[in-house]
Design a protein around this motif. Structure first.
Motif, mmCIF file in Angstrom:
data_model
loop_
_atom_site.group_PDB
_atom_site.id
_atom_site.type_symbol
_atom_site.label_atom_id
_atom_site.label_comp_id
_atom_site.label_asym_id
_atom_site.label_seq_id
_atom_site.Cartn_x
_atom_site.Cartn_y
_atom_site.Cartn_z
ATOM 1 N N PHE A 138 -81.155 71.734 12.325
ATOM 2 C CA PHE A 138 -80.675 71.534 13.248
ATOM 3 C C PHE A 138 -79.189 71.965 11.933
ATOM 4 O O PHE A 138 -78.161 71.342 13.370
ATOM 5 N N PHE A 140 -86.949 60.215 26.617
ATOM 6 C CA PHE A 140 -86.604 60.507 27.201
ATOM 7 C C PHE A 140 -86.024 59.458 28.222
ATOM 8 O O PHE A 140 -87.863 59.068 28.912
ATOM 9 N N MET A 174 -88.191 58.998 32.000
ATOM 10 C CA MET A 174 -89.469 59.098 32.089
ATOM 11 C C MET A 174 -90.418 58.550 31.071
ATOM 12 O O MET A 174 -90.294 57.650 30.511
ATOM 13 N N ALA A 223 -89.192 70.403 31.227
ATOM 14 C CA ALA A 223 -88.679 70.491 30.537
ATOM 15 C C ALA A 223 -87.418 70.321 31.070
ATOM 16 O O ALA A 223 -86.964 69.678 30.824
ATOM 17 N N GLU A 269 -86.189 68.401 33.104
ATOM 18 C CA GLU A 269 -86.128 66.629 33.293
ATOM 19 C C GLU A 269 -85.592 66.461 32.054
ATOM 20 O O GLU A 269 -84.451 65.714 31.924
ATOM 21 N N ALA A 270 -86.670 66.817 31.002
ATOM 22 C CA ALA A 270 -86.304 66.639 29.159
ATOM 23 C C ALA A 270 -84.728 66.642 29.285
ATOM 24 O O ALA A 270 -83.971 66.512 28.082
ATOM 25 N N GLU A 275 -82.447 64.438 29.885
ATOM 26 C CA GLU A 275 -82.581 63.571 29.939
ATOM 27 C C GLU A 275 -81.846 63.294 28.093
ATOM 28 O O GLU A 275 -81.428 62.522 27.310
ATOM 29 N N ASP A 276 -82.186 64.366 27.456
ATOM 30 C CA ASP A 276 -82.201 64.514 25.996
ATOM 31 C C ASP A 276 -82.469 65.626 25.773
ATOM 32 O O ASP A 276 -83.655 65.507 25.196
ATOM 33 N N VAL A 334 -80.986 67.297 22.656
ATOM 34 C CA VAL A 334 -81.170 67.516 21.174
ATOM 35 C C VAL A 334 -82.870 67.015 21.308
ATOM 36 O O VAL A 334 -83.789 67.795 20.305
ATOM 37 N N ALA A 335 -83.588 65.504 21.377
ATOM 38 C CA ALA A 335 -84.527 65.567 21.376
ATOM 39 C C ALA A 335 -85.234 67.307 22.128
ATOM 40 O O ALA A 335 -86.884 67.284 21.426
ATOM 41 N N CYS A 336 -84.770 67.637 23.218
ATOM 42 C CA CYS A 336 -85.536 68.754 23.093
ATOM 43 C C CYS A 336 -86.218 69.675 22.652
ATOM 44 O O CYS A 336 -87.297 70.310 22.451
ATOM 45 N N ARG A 337 -85.393 70.264 21.828
ATOM 46 C CA ARG A 337 -85.030 71.243 20.477
ATOM 47 C C ARG A 337 -85.944 70.544 19.744
ATOM 48 O O ARG A 337 -86.037 71.196 18.733
ATOM 49 N N ALA A 338 -85.969 69.756 19.174
ATOM 50 C CA ALA A 338 -86.758 68.112 17.742
ATOM 51 C C ALA A 338 -88.241 68.920 18.534
ATOM 52 O O ALA A 338 -89.538 68.843 17.638
ATOM 53 N N LYS A 394 -81.498 59.447 33.720
ATOM 54 C CA LYS A 394 -79.946 60.032 33.577
ATOM 55 C C LYS A 394 -79.051 60.901 34.059
ATOM 56 O O LYS A 394 -80.107 61.578 34.681
#
Lengths: 277, 441
Positions: free
Chosen positions: A55, A99, A102, B300, B302-303, B306-307, B309-313, B437
């Motif tokens: 990051f 998420f 979901m 992906a 929809e993710a 939603e978020d 940053v979490a997707c990248r992680a 979201k």
């Protein structure tokens, strides 16, 4: 013994303008062990995490990841999603980032994105609904089911993640990270906000991940009961530098560590300890 | 009413005539201040060029009186209605009726759509209108991929509609390519422009993304206006070939469909054909979108909403994920554009103004972001409803605006606000819109 190290952080530097958040930090995490990174607030622990997980791009130094198959990856050269995709480093966040809209199951399916993308032939085969894709999807659901079971959330699989209680969300986030099948799992304060019983359950979960999956774990934690009980090796940071490392027992008795946590001088801490004994 | 009285009494809420009067007085006072200059005093340029003014205190008094009375009525209604929260706005029996209707609404609508040309065979106006509605349903479904699923606010969607329309128009008039060859080409070209738009806006979020996409829509329109040698500028492209039924033209000639089938020629045949064509294209859009949602790429998207940053992680390449969302949405817009060109036979830049983008976005938002059925209902209500109010003449926009405001008060997340999960183990339960979201971009 350097062959046993999965992660080697070598003189890591991270500057934000004139502020040096991490200064020449070097430490190593052993394979199939739990390494804890502790320190007072603002010591730079999360910055180290963000450097390891891509990051932040470090201002200097090297972060090497040695895989089981002998591949060595320079993490500071990868960024963003590639750390998780290629280097197989997964992470969780201090403030949970699921998420929320979901379901728990969907969260774990998103975590298997890269494997599923390959199985779906970059969407084309999946669009046609070929049997090979259906099998892959079924396998992914089974993996998700396994992990939901491991974190005892199987009965809440179809509930929205945002509807789960706080402790469940913490465990779900760990399960989600594990669904990427990582070599190194980085946990940022996994026990924050958990009660004693929940953090006891977390300890068992982390130990079982280490013992059964063979995943190496690097964790930041404030909850000393977690750190002392499960970590094999502890690294202590303060003001961006490493002030101590060793076994949990050795670190606990280190006057420098006590001084850092109490905010006192080292001499004072020694004096306090000696007067106590 | 019984449900409301059973609720813990609204003791904390002040009631009584004094409170109502006080509230009405305040409203009236605000109205007085607001309207005193707008209505009370009227100014106009006099015959000598000087400013003359006269007062209209009678009108002002009537308006303030109306606000006073209206405020009392609203307050009384509110007390009769009970405390305002989600449950009391829609009573329980109505809710269960809605959920029952919801289950059968989509199949019923689909059957009805298939029967429209049969029922209204002799009503050209209704056929034309339903073709228009279906075009917007398709545009709405296309934009839904970008806005509803991926959460990327796109104010320039009409650009892809224009690219599709001009692709077909120019390829057909200059090279004589048939509609069925041009349709995929129009989609591919629009998708290409979608990716081109996607690249510069990858890092943008929220308002910034909206402004850049808005600008993109205007750029495409201005290029079309000014590139006269290619596009004919403001004059547009005319003489665009009508679609053929797989090579058989729908004309009165000897080789036309009617002559081959041995039936009498009627211009309605073409309308019916166009109707089924856009219905098939819209249903294809719907099918592909539903399919994509259950594939990793859709999850992906929809993710990402939603978020990010979490997707990248989790190792998701957010760049390609965003670009595929833009490209997929743009491709459907391009298909719809090609259809628009062949239906009209003539296109000009006037058909691709910002208002179109806003209309399609309004359809997606009103329908409930991400909901396929909601978008179809919203397109029906917006385009069909707009026609219904034609009798209101100049008040049409006003009625329309009020209807939209009311809808947003009652259903702030659109007609269909909840999200259906893409995969489930035991129970397929909808997710409340409170958790989903809207996306940050």
């Amino acid at each position: 013994m350097s062959g046993d190290h999965i992660l080697t952080v070598d003189r890591l530097m991270m500057r934000f303008g004139g502020i040096v958040a991490v200064n020449e930090l070097s430490f190593a995490a052993e394979r199939r062990k739990i390494t804890a990174l502790i320190g007072p607030n603002g010591a730079g622990k999360t910055t180290v995490f963000n450097c390891i997980t891509g990051f932040y791009r470090p201002s200097g130094g090297a972060i090497r990841l040695a895989h089981d198959d002998g591949r060595t990856i320079q993490l500071e050269r990868l960024n963003d999603f590639r750390i998780s995709k290629q280097a197989k480093v997964a992470r969780t966040f201090q403030n949970i980032r699921l998420f929320p809209g979901m379901t728990a199951l969907e969260n774990l399916m998103v975590a298997q994105h890269n494997a599923l993308m390959r199985a779906s032939g970059l969407t084309l085969l999946g669009l046609l609904g070929l049997p090979s894709w259906r099998e892959a999807e079924q396998r992914a659901i089974e993996l998700a089911r396994t992990w939901l079971n491991r974190v005892s959330l199987l009965d809440r699989a179809d509930d929205a993640a945002g509807n789960l209680p706080y402790g469940d969300q913490r465990r779900l986030e760990i399960a989600r990270a594990m669904c990427t099948e990582p070599a190194l799992l980085c946990l940022d304060e996994p026990a924050a906000g958990l009660n004693a019983r929940e953090s006891g359950g977390l300890n068992e979960l982390l130990l079982s991940i280490r013992n059964e999956q063979g995943t190496s774990i690097l964790l930041i934690e404030h909850d000393m009961s977690v750190v002392m009980e499960i970590s094999d090796h502890v690294v202590v940071m303060d003001y961006g530098v490493k002030i101590a490392e060793g076994t949990p027992q050795a670190v606990r008795d280190d006057p420098k560590v006590i001084a850092a946590y109490l905010g006192a001088d080292e001499e004072e801490a020694i004096a306090v300890m000696e007067s106590g004994t | 009413m019984s449900a409301n009285s059973a609720r813990p009494s609204p003791a904390a809420q002040p009631s009584g005539s004094a409170f109502i009067l006080k509230k009405a007085l305040i409203s009236a006072l605000v109205a007085l201040v607001l309207f005193s200059l707008m209505i009370g005093v009227r100014t106009e340029a006099g015959p000598q060029g000087g400013l003359i003014y006269w007062t209209r205190f009678g009108d002002l008094a009537a308006l303030v009186g109306a606000v006073f009375g209206g405020s009392i009525i609203v307050e009384l209604l509110r007390q009769w209605w009970g405390p305002v929260d989600k449950d009391s706005i829609v009573p329980k029996p109505v809710q269960s009726a809605i959920s029952f209707a919801g289950r059968w609404l989509a199949p019923a609508l689909l059957v009805f759509a298939f029967l429209v040309p049969v029922i209204f065979y002799n009503q050209r106006y209704i056929l034309d209108l339903s073709i228009l509605v279906l075009t917007y349903v398709m545009l709405g479904w296309g934009l839904n991929v970008v806005v509803g699923l991926a959460g990327l606010l796109d104010l320039g969607y009409v650009a892809f509609y224009a690219v599709g329309a001009y692709s077909y128009a120019l390829l057909a008039t200059n090279f004589g390519l048939s509609f069925w060859v041009c349709l995929p080409l129009a989609g591919i070209l629009a998708a290409f422009w979608g990716v081109l738009l996607g690249f510069p806006v990858l890092r943008l979020r929220g308002d910034y993304l909206a402004i850049v996409t808005l600008a993109f829509g205007e750029i495409i329109r201005l290029v079309i206006i000014n590139w006269q040698s290619l596009t004919g500028g403001p004059n547009g492209v005319s003489g665009i070939p009508r679609p053929t039924m797989f090579g058989i033209p729908l004309t009165p000639g000897d080789d036309g469909l009617a002559a081959r089938l041995g039936i009498e020629f009627s211009p309605t045949h073409r309308l019916v054909f166009l109707f089924y064509l856009i219905l098939a294209m819209a249903l294809l859009t719907n099918w592909v979108t539903i399919r994509l949602r259950r594939l990793p790429i859709g999850r992906a998207w929809e993710a990402l909403r939603e978020d990010e940053v979490a997707c990248r992680a989790l190792g998701i390449n957010t760049t390609t994920t965003k670009l595929t969302a833009f490209a997929t949405g743009a491709m459907f817009g391009g298909f719809a554009g090609a259809f628009f060109a062949t239906r009209q036979g003539f296109i000009s830049p006037e058909s691709f103004t910002f208002q179109e983008s806003a209309l399609v976005l309004a359809i997606v938002v009103l329908g409930g972001m991400g909901s396929q059925l909601g978008v179809a209902l919203a397109a029906l209500a917006m385009i069909g409803g707009f026609e219904l109010f034609r009798g209101f003449d100049q008040y049409r926009m006003l009625v329309f605006g009020i209807a939209m405001v009311l809808l947003m008060i009652w259903r702030p997340r659109g007609l269909i606000g909840h999200r259906a999960p893409t995969v489930f183990l035991e129970r397929n339960q909808a997710i409340s819109s409170d958790l989903v979201k809207e996306g940050h971009g």
